[in-house]
Write an enzyme that holds these catalytic residues in place. Sequence first.
Site, PDB file in Angstrom:
ATOM      1  NE  ARG A  36     -45.765   4.966   7.058  1.00  0.00           N
ATOM      2  CZ  ARG A  36     -46.440   4.479   7.400  1.00  0.00           C
ATOM      3  NH1 ARG A  36     -47.688   4.009   6.899  1.00  0.00           N
ATOM      4  NH2 ARG A  36     -46.728   4.300   9.045  1.00  0.00           N
TER       5      ARG A  36
ATOM      6  CD  GLU B  75     -52.659  -0.668   7.862  1.00  0.00           C
ATOM      7  OE1 GLU B  75     -52.943  -1.753   8.266  1.00  0.00           O
ATOM      8  OE2 GLU B  75     -53.123   0.575   8.408  1.00  0.00           O
TER       9      GLU B  75
END
Length: 445
Positions: A361, A330
């Site tokens: 992402r 993350e």
Amino acid sequence: MTERLTNLWPAPLAAQPLNATVTVPGSKSLSNRYLILAALGSKPVTLIGLLRSRDTDLMMGALEALGVRCDVDSATDTTVTVTPPVSGRFHGNVNVFCGLAGTVMRFVPGLALFADGPVNFDGDEQAYARPMKPVLDGLEQLGATVDYHGEVGRLPFTITPPATLPAAQAQVSIDSSGSSQFISGLLLISSKLPGGLHLAHTGEKTPSLPHIRMTVADVTGAGGAVEADESARTWTVEPRAMQLSSKVTVEPDLSNAAPFLGAALIAGGTVRVPHWPETTTQPGGLLPGYLEQMGAEVSFPTIGGVRYCEVTGDGTVRGLGTFDLTAAGEIAPSLAAILVFADKSTDMVGIGHLRGHETNRLEALVNEIRRVGGAAEELPDGLRIEPVPAETLHGAVMETYADHRMATFAAMLGLRIPDIEVINVATTRKTLPDFVGMWSGMLRQ
């Protein structure tokens, strides 16, 4: 551009080396786990330092729909008292709105097992692309019925609880390769099952294992008994009545500290974050070590009885070669922003599961690094970032993809690249409700 070019935020340049102290709000991961565990108890629990953001507000809204009371303290909105339903059962025939919050869409469905009727789940349109099937498969193995109202394995759907839950130890097997939240969502409710749970992950790798360890620690802290065999990828949970302490203090969100501490490497200078824990289950606890590998000086001074994480940089960044980020994916966007300015290439690997986060992402990071003149490419399991001459980097209007970490990524680039404008910086409200104020404040100190 896929987002409207309105409300562009000009990311501020760092005109001089930083010298700032930044107080980071409570951990989203811990806040939403504590909210779930408090709802599963039998007595009120007061959570102190709870993150107040879109994700945690969505979690409280979901719990309230199920009959849980979440009373916000009139003096400080980060203190919330959670009171489980008096009946011990959650309300059925209700609607739960998940927004784009992975913890809500993957943790709350398990509570529907203990509801007195069907529970409907929906979310933002972008949430329809986020994978859900493993946790829902797990609930079906426990006897629930899942009716999909769109694509199978994704929002929206309705969960109907079984007439009776298995009396013997439940055996559940799922492939959680796409997200550790599938495992965590089942572990959080497992102690409440009459016979407990034996949970097996059938995939080859376990993503974000520290997040699973966090869940195990939180369940254990609430009175649960979990036997984890990480090499076999199994977790065995005994049936227990769980109850958090009457008061629980939430640690600061160490992953949300990443943009601020990382800013010291990009702009030079020193940034401090107070209340840094000595030990933590948060993956963000690995951040100081990563920054040190990139060339930062890191220390943990105690000032006035408060422990700080202090990071100092001189504007130079060491590339990392091949770097396994499996344990803390993350914070990949924040590390990627720093590595744009590195002296050699870095292959961040072990983060293929980031394709299933708020956005893809990996694809988003490649797009935005290239947008400002940087060099990046996707790898099967990660991302390669290569150095470019400083004069090659240039300003641009940067997409955020409704992803809070892509917005903070863009802000970090803007510390050193002039004329960066950020679309929808308000998406940071997902976990940092006053990011713009905090960022500007860091530069003003």
